[in-house]
Design a protein around this motif. Structure first.
Motif, mmCIF file in Angstrom:
data_model
loop_
_atom_site.group_PDB
_atom_site.id
_atom_site.type_symbol
_atom_site.label_atom_id
_atom_site.label_comp_id
_atom_site.label_asym_id
_atom_site.label_seq_id
_atom_site.Cartn_x
_atom_site.Cartn_y
_atom_site.Cartn_z
ATOM 1 N N ILE A 119 0.828 -1.210 0.000
ATOM 2 C CA ILE A 119 0.000 0.000 0.000
ATOM 3 C C ILE A 119 0.857 1.252 0.000
ATOM 4 N N ARG A 120 1.933 1.244 0.788
ATOM 5 C CA ARG A 120 2.741 2.463 0.915
ATOM 6 C C ARG A 120 3.493 2.796 -0.368
ATOM 7 N N GLN A 121 3.568 1.829 -1.296
ATOM 8 C CA GLN A 121 4.332 2.045 -2.519
ATOM 9 C C GLN A 121 3.479 2.447 -3.716
ATOM 10 N N VAL A 122 2.181 2.627 -3.499
ATOM 11 C CA VAL A 122 1.318 3.134 -4.565
ATOM 12 C C VAL A 122 0.582 4.369 -4.042
ATOM 13 N N SER A 123 0.165 5.223 -4.951
ATOM 14 C CA SER A 123 -0.518 6.458 -4.536
ATOM 15 C C SER A 123 -2.028 6.357 -4.682
ATOM 16 N N SER A 124 -2.522 5.217 -5.145
ATOM 17 C CA SER A 124 -3.953 5.108 -5.442
ATOM 18 C C SER A 124 -4.808 4.843 -4.216
ATOM 19 N N VAL A 125 -4.245 4.178 -3.196
ATOM 20 C CA VAL A 125 -5.059 3.726 -2.057
ATOM 21 C C VAL A 125 -5.427 4.906 -1.169
ATOM 22 N N ARG A 126 -6.749 5.073 -0.977
ATOM 23 C CA ARG A 126 -7.246 6.135 -0.110
ATOM 24 C C ARG A 126 -7.686 5.602 1.247
ATOM 25 N N ALA A 127 -8.046 4.321 1.293
ATOM 26 C CA ALA A 127 -8.512 3.740 2.557
ATOM 27 C C ALA A 127 -8.182 2.259 2.575
ATOM 28 N N ALA A 128 -7.629 1.795 3.689
ATOM 29 C CA ALA A 128 -7.314 0.376 3.859
ATOM 30 C C ALA A 128 -7.841 -0.078 5.214
ATOM 31 N N VAL A 129 -8.726 -1.072 5.193
ATOM 32 C CA VAL A 129 -9.254 -1.672 6.414
ATOM 33 C C VAL A 129 -8.660 -3.063 6.522
#
Length: 379
Positions: A119-129
């Motif tokens: 997740i930290r290596q892409v800019s697309s993720v706005r929310a992770a549960v």
């Protein structure tokens, strides 16, 4: 607390563990709302499986792989570029954790670390549960709240506590004060519903026995757990993801999802109610597992109720009726239309719940009415 179908329609969502019991229910709901779902998981963990029977593999992007494989998971995240991640993949059986502690820690801890790193290596993720467990608490003899100490006395619970620590670490180190990506963990109580075929789990063991006309064997008849229907937990995950996407700085923390305080049922009460739904009576006692299990486990869920507006919708009796109905149709004819039907009924119930004024809104309405009446009388 409704789930906003418009929010999910057309949104790219990555679900890990989508072939499992809870993952299938979550993926089916997302698919019904029009989300663009990619699922990444190992093959279904049971045979039969609700995922295979449902035909979901043909309606989403279904990918098989090991969530603890850092390179493989990283490639999927980089290619899909999801906007929302729902991480459910994990080893979820307490007995299996006792038999295979290395595999349990690998999947539950390193699988979570691999996802956070991707997740930290892409800019697309706005929310992770990221889904852990109510078993992550060190002292389970009390009503556990989110800020209580983490720990575990067996591999399953301890691995989930370690996963929570990893989530806290990544949130602090890589997303400090982030207003662009929310990172939250969810700790649900014992979920049940039709279509669970896992071994050494109460409701599927009961359903198998009742459908064969046998008396089930209960390990700890008087044990109390925070039982809830799978849709109550999944609704909490979806609601959390929506708010986390909108206000990551406010919702990036840990969240408990469990039943109403004081409404927890014993194992024997669950067995009696489900037996009645199947038209069978009785059960037998069995030796306990060689694993330390607390006799009482309760969750403090005021954070989710107050800040997310979440609350369980299905009472135990109704949830068990839905469960029996689904199992009967699944075992009897292989029909899985009940899955979409139950999701639609639940979703509609949430919308009706939102249409009703809250207690605070009623007070405002009454105050406004009294004020209007006073003005009219004065005139």
């Amino acid at each position: 607390m409704g789930i906003d179908q418009r929010f999910w329609a057309g949104r790219r969502v990555l679900v890990t563990g989508h072939t499992g019991f809870k993952g299938t229910w979550l993926t089916a709901w997302l698919q019904q709302m029009g989300a663009v779902v990619t699922g990444f998981a190992k093959a279904p963990p049971t045979d039969p499986s609700l995922f295979a029977a449902s035909g979901l593999a043909g309606r989403i992007e279904h990918l098989e792989g090991d969530v603890a494989d850092v390179a493989a998971l990283g490639e999927v995240v980089a290619r899909v570029r999801p906007e929302i991640v729902l991480h459910l993949a994990g080893q979820a059986i307490l007995r299996q954790g006792f038999d295979d502690p290395v595999g349990t820690f690998r999947t539950n801890v390193m699988g979570t670390v691999a996802m956070l790193d991707a997740i930290r290596q892409v800019s697309s993720v706005r929310a992770a549960v990221l889904i852990t467990s109510d078993k992550c608490y060190l002292d389970q003899r009390r009503t556990c709240a989110e800020d209580d100490p983490l720990g575990g006395h067996e591999a399953y619970g301890a691995s989930k506590a370690c996963a929570e620590i990893a989530i806290q670490c990544f949130r602090a180190a890589y997303f400090p004060g982030s207003f662009t990506c929310g990172i939250a963990s969810a700790r649900a109580g014992n979920v049940f519903g039709a279509g669970d075929f896992a071994p050494s789990r109460l409701v599927p063991d009961l359903a198998r026995a009742f459908l064969r006309g046998e008396l089930p064997k209960l390990r700890s008849p008087e044990a109390v757990r925070p039982w809830q229907h799978v849709l109550d937990a999944v609704a909490g995950y979806l609601r959390l993801a929506e708010l986390l996407h909108q206000r990551p700085e406010m919702y990036s923390t840990s969240w408990n999802f469990g039943p109403e305080a004081g409404s927890e049922w014993t194992v024997s009460a669950i067995a009696d109610a489900l037996a009645s739904a199947f038209g069978i009576q009785g059960w037998e006692s069995a030796p306990p597992l060689p694993v330390q299990e607390e006799a009482l486990l309760r969750l403090q869920t005021s954070r989710a109720r107050r800040r997310l507006g979440w609350q369980p919708q299905l009472g135990m009796a109704e949830a068990l009726r839905w469960t029996a109905q689904g199992y009967k149709r699944l075992y009897g004819t292989g029909d899985t239309n009940w899955l979409a039907d139950q999701i639609a009924r639940y979703h509609a119930g949430l919308q009706e719940q939102d249409a009703r004024p809250t207690e605070g809104e009623l007070v405002d309405l009454m105050t406004h009415a009294v004020a209007r009446t006073s003005q009219h009388e004065a005139a």
